[in-house]
Write a protein that holds these residues in place. Sequence first.
Motif, PDB file in Angstrom:
ATOM      1  N   HIS A   5       0.820  -1.158   0.141  1.00 20.30           N
ATOM      2  CA  HIS A   5      -0.002   0.104  -0.027  1.00 20.30           C
ATOM      3  C   HIS A   5       0.825   1.211   0.016  1.00 20.30           C
ATOM      4  O   HIS A   5       0.524   2.119  -0.771  1.00 20.30           O
ATOM      5  CB  HIS A   5      -0.980   0.082   1.263  1.00 20.30           C
ATOM      6  CG  HIS A   5      -1.767   1.182   1.432  1.00 20.30           C
ATOM      7  ND1 HIS A   5      -2.984   1.167   0.778  1.00 20.30           N
ATOM      8  CD2 HIS A   5      -1.677   2.409   2.088  1.00 20.30           C
ATOM      9  CE1 HIS A   5      -3.663   2.285   1.259  1.00 20.30           C
ATOM     10  NE2 HIS A   5      -2.617   3.242   1.749  1.00 20.30           N
ATOM     11  N   HIS A  46       1.611   4.468  -2.886  1.00 25.35           N
ATOM     12  CA  HIS A  46       1.682   6.171  -2.635  1.00 25.35           C
ATOM     13  C   HIS A  46       2.985   6.428  -3.099  1.00 25.35           C
ATOM     14  O   HIS A  46       3.228   7.389  -3.829  1.00 25.35           O
ATOM     15  CB  HIS A  46       1.665   6.283  -1.186  1.00 25.35           C
ATOM     16  CG  HIS A  46       0.237   6.176  -0.514  1.00 25.35           C
ATOM     17  ND1 HIS A  46      -0.965   6.658  -0.991  1.00 25.35           N
ATOM     18  CD2 HIS A  46       0.010   5.256   0.592  1.00 25.35           C
ATOM     19  CE1 HIS A  46      -1.697   6.253  -0.347  1.00 25.35           C
ATOM     20  NE2 HIS A  46      -1.203   5.540   0.826  1.00 25.35           N
ATOM     21  N   HIS A  49       1.883  10.165  -4.279  1.00 28.93           N
ATOM     22  CA  HIS A  49       0.842  10.775  -3.439  1.00 28.93           C
ATOM     23  C   HIS A  49       1.543  11.675  -2.347  1.00 28.93           C
ATOM     24  O   HIS A  49       2.865  11.740  -1.994  1.00 28.93           O
ATOM     25  CB  HIS A  49       0.198   9.796  -3.020  1.00 28.93           C
ATOM     26  CG  HIS A  49      -0.787   9.000  -3.868  1.00 28.93           C
ATOM     27  ND1 HIS A  49      -1.453   7.781  -3.530  1.00 28.93           N
ATOM     28  CD2 HIS A  49      -1.078   9.156  -5.231  1.00 28.93           C
ATOM     29  CE1 HIS A  49      -1.907   7.232  -4.433  1.00 28.93           C
ATOM     30  NE2 HIS A  49      -1.860   8.254  -5.677  1.00 28.93           N
ATOM     31  N   LYS A  78       1.100  10.308   3.739  1.00 28.23           N
ATOM     32  CA  LYS A  78       0.001   9.459   4.157  1.00 28.23           C
ATOM     33  C   LYS A  78       0.317   8.904   5.392  1.00 28.23           C
ATOM     34  O   LYS A  78       1.604   8.003   5.446  1.00 28.23           O
ATOM     35  CB  LYS A  78      -0.170   8.546   2.813  1.00 28.23           C
ATOM     36  CG  LYS A  78      -0.806   9.177   1.659  1.00 28.23           C
ATOM     37  CD  LYS A  78      -2.198   9.655   1.837  1.00 28.23           C
ATOM     38  CE  LYS A  78      -2.703  10.124   0.696  1.00 28.23           C
ATOM     39  NZ  LYS A  78      -3.969  10.702   0.834  1.00 28.23           N
ATOM     40  N   ASP A 108      -1.236   5.707   7.735  1.00 27.19           N
ATOM     41  CA  ASP A 108      -2.453   4.633   7.339  1.00 27.19           C
ATOM     42  C   ASP A 108      -2.515   3.857   8.627  1.00 27.19           C
ATOM     43  O   ASP A 108      -1.492   3.432   9.205  1.00 27.19           O
ATOM     44  CB  ASP A 108      -2.153   3.766   6.170  1.00 27.19           C
ATOM     45  CG  ASP A 108      -2.059   4.322   4.828  1.00 27.19           C
ATOM     46  OD1 ASP A 108      -3.171   5.183   4.449  1.00 27.19           O
ATOM     47  OD2 ASP A 108      -0.935   4.567   4.096  1.00 27.19           O
ATOM     48  N   ILE A 145      -6.972   0.297   6.421  1.00 27.18           N
ATOM     49  CA  ILE A 145      -6.556  -0.327   4.874  1.00 27.18           C
ATOM     50  C   ILE A 145      -6.867  -1.746   4.754  1.00 27.18           C
ATOM     51  O   ILE A 145      -6.995  -2.421   3.854  1.00 27.18           O
ATOM     52  CB  ILE A 145      -5.180   0.076   4.854  1.00 27.18           C
ATOM     53  CG1 ILE A 145      -4.401  -0.576   5.615  1.00 27.18           C
ATOM     54  CG2 ILE A 145      -4.842   1.738   4.822  1.00 27.18           C
ATOM     55  CD1 ILE A 145      -2.878  -0.446   5.126  1.00 27.18           C
ATOM     56  N   TYR A 177     -14.285   6.698  -0.403  1.00 28.27           N
ATOM     57  CA  TYR A 177     -12.965   7.350   0.391  1.00 28.27           C
ATOM     58  C   TYR A 177     -12.129   8.289  -0.545  1.00 28.27           C
ATOM     59  O   TYR A 177     -12.225   8.010  -1.776  1.00 28.27           O
ATOM     60  CB  TYR A 177     -12.477   6.568   1.443  1.00 28.27           C
ATOM     61  CG  TYR A 177     -11.900   5.030   0.721  1.00 28.27           C
ATOM     62  CD1 TYR A 177     -10.519   4.894   0.420  1.00 28.27           C
ATOM     63  CD2 TYR A 177     -12.783   3.807   0.481  1.00 28.27           C
ATOM     64  CE1 TYR A 177      -9.870   3.906  -0.083  1.00 28.27           C
ATOM     65  CE2 TYR A 177     -12.321   2.743   0.184  1.00 28.27           C
ATOM     66  CZ  TYR A 177     -11.036   2.719  -0.339  1.00 28.27           C
ATOM     67  OH  TYR A 177     -10.633   1.667  -1.025  1.00 28.27           O
ATOM     68  N   ASP A 178     -11.068   8.630   0.058  1.00 33.98           N
ATOM     69  CA  ASP A 178     -10.236   9.486  -0.736  1.00 33.98           C
ATOM     70  C   ASP A 178      -9.529   8.700  -1.888  1.00 33.98           C
ATOM     71  O   ASP A 178      -9.239   7.448  -1.985  1.00 33.98           O
ATOM     72  CB  ASP A 178      -8.765   9.694   0.257  1.00 33.98           C
ATOM     73  CG  ASP A 178      -7.713  11.032  -0.425  1.00 33.98           C
ATOM     74  OD1 ASP A 178      -7.876  11.838  -0.566  1.00 33.98           O
ATOM     75  OD2 ASP A 178      -6.887   9.954  -0.762  1.00 33.98           O
ATOM     76  N   GLN A 184      -6.823   8.892  -3.631  1.00 32.71           N
ATOM     77  CA  GLN A 184      -5.227   8.214  -3.643  1.00 32.71           C
ATOM     78  C   GLN A 184      -5.332   7.074  -2.769  1.00 32.71           C
ATOM     79  O   GLN A 184      -4.476   6.198  -2.825  1.00 32.71           O
ATOM     80  CB  GLN A 184      -4.403   9.517  -2.791  1.00 32.71           C
ATOM     81  CG  GLN A 184      -4.156  10.704  -3.788  1.00 32.71           C
ATOM     82  CD  GLN A 184      -2.940  11.513  -3.407  1.00 32.71           C
ATOM     83  OE1 GLN A 184      -2.709  11.454  -2.249  1.00 32.71           O
ATOM     84  NE2 GLN A 184      -2.686  12.626  -4.136  1.00 32.71           N
ATOM     85  N   GLU A 185      -6.145   6.865  -1.759  1.00 36.12           N
ATOM     86  CA  GLU A 185      -6.278   5.872  -0.909  1.00 36.12           C
ATOM     87  C   GLU A 185      -6.918   4.772  -1.721  1.00 36.12           C
ATOM     88  O   GLU A 185      -6.347   3.426  -1.445  1.00 36.12           O
ATOM     89  CB  GLU A 185      -6.977   6.031   0.226  1.00 36.12           C
ATOM     90  CG  GLU A 185      -6.371   6.666   1.612  1.00 36.12           C
ATOM     91  CD  GLU A 185      -4.892   6.247   1.782  1.00 36.12           C
ATOM     92  OE1 GLU A 185      -4.943   4.658   2.086  1.00 36.12           O
ATOM     93  OE2 GLU A 185      -3.959   7.153   2.184  1.00 36.12           O
ATOM     94  N   ASP A 195      -4.927   1.293  -2.537  1.00 38.98           N
ATOM     95  CA  ASP A 195      -5.248  -0.120  -2.304  1.00 38.98           C
ATOM     96  C   ASP A 195      -5.432  -0.967  -3.432  1.00 38.98           C
ATOM     97  O   ASP A 195      -5.231  -2.329  -3.306  1.00 38.98           O
ATOM     98  CB  ASP A 195      -6.727   0.136  -1.694  1.00 38.98           C
ATOM     99  CG  ASP A 195      -6.770   0.594  -0.520  1.00 38.98           C
ATOM    100  OD1 ASP A 195      -5.943   0.656   0.502  1.00 38.98           O
ATOM    101  OD2 ASP A 195      -7.935   1.002   0.100  1.00 38.98           O
TER     102      ASP A 195
END
Length: 334
Positions: free
Chosen positions: A86, A90, A95, A98, A100, A104, A114-115, A117-118, A122
């Motif tokens: 994960h 990023h 990104h 972050k 986390d 996750i 949700y976001d 970028q997340e 994922d």
Amino acid sequence: MMTNFRDAILSGTKAAAKLHREFHHADAVKALGGGVDVFGATINLGAVLIFRPLEGLLGACIPGQNPGVMISTQRALRIQRFTGAHELGHVVMRHELKIDGEEILARAPSQGGYDLQEIEADAFAAEFLMPKWVFQAHARRQGWNKESMEDPCVVYQMALRIGASYDATCRALNRHSIIDGSTREKLLRVERKRIKKSLLGDVAVENWHRDVWLLTERDEGTVIEGQPEDCFVLRLRERSSAGYVWNFKSLQEAGFAILRDTRDIPSPETAIGGVVSRLLTLRRDEPDLGELSVEQRRPWLKTGAPLSKFQLKYDLLGKEIGMPRAVRRQLTAA
């Protein structure tokens, strides 16, 4: 630019596939088995990777010219691997900062909400750790087919070999259309303890958190990565009727404790060539890195080539702590 969660999923999936091609991950898995080397990939991209206790967090990614990735030491190796994938997502997709936590592990990219970028990270992690080709490579080696993936014991052994959780493996098999949604839910309802008991039989263990590997001749020449307290069931073909037996003395010398040693002798109607199955259950409770090697020969013949050998390498050091083992290996080789 991403505008919705479908774009984010596609972007993350494509980025993972691109990195697989650049680092020839498929060739490595086909040659040695095991899972995708997520920590090695992170280091090879120039990121600084370190493992530290992180209270309430699984990992973090710090952007920059030389990005940094931090992963918690308070979770098992398979969770570290997913967290690492994960955070690698990023890094690859540049990104912002972050941090986390447990969230996750519980969400699915296809759910959205949700976001972006997340969602992208994922999707990257899921495809990077569990691409379709990694399942195909292990299935070919083990002689498994699509129907085999309906057997919870087989799925559990697949999960161990690719370095993922049982639950994540079930969902990935469904994502790749190897199993349908109904089979996925049926597999997820199976208690892991029941699977392990079926492999260990009457062998008693102190706790059922430890994993149980079933190893056969099909695992010859591979590398397995597990935890220090894992159990192993070796199932090897033996020509005992012709005087050939497996010698397991080297395993005891290497620190493995033999918990059970039996032979599964077929009925006269089904016996072929006097071959039986030798079943050996063993474990070691201390972290170790080494090679498992045994020979089948006639005990009274001390010299000459054995009838057969079984070898594989193992990494039972467990979760990563401090400096990544991949970095230590590089420093040792330099």
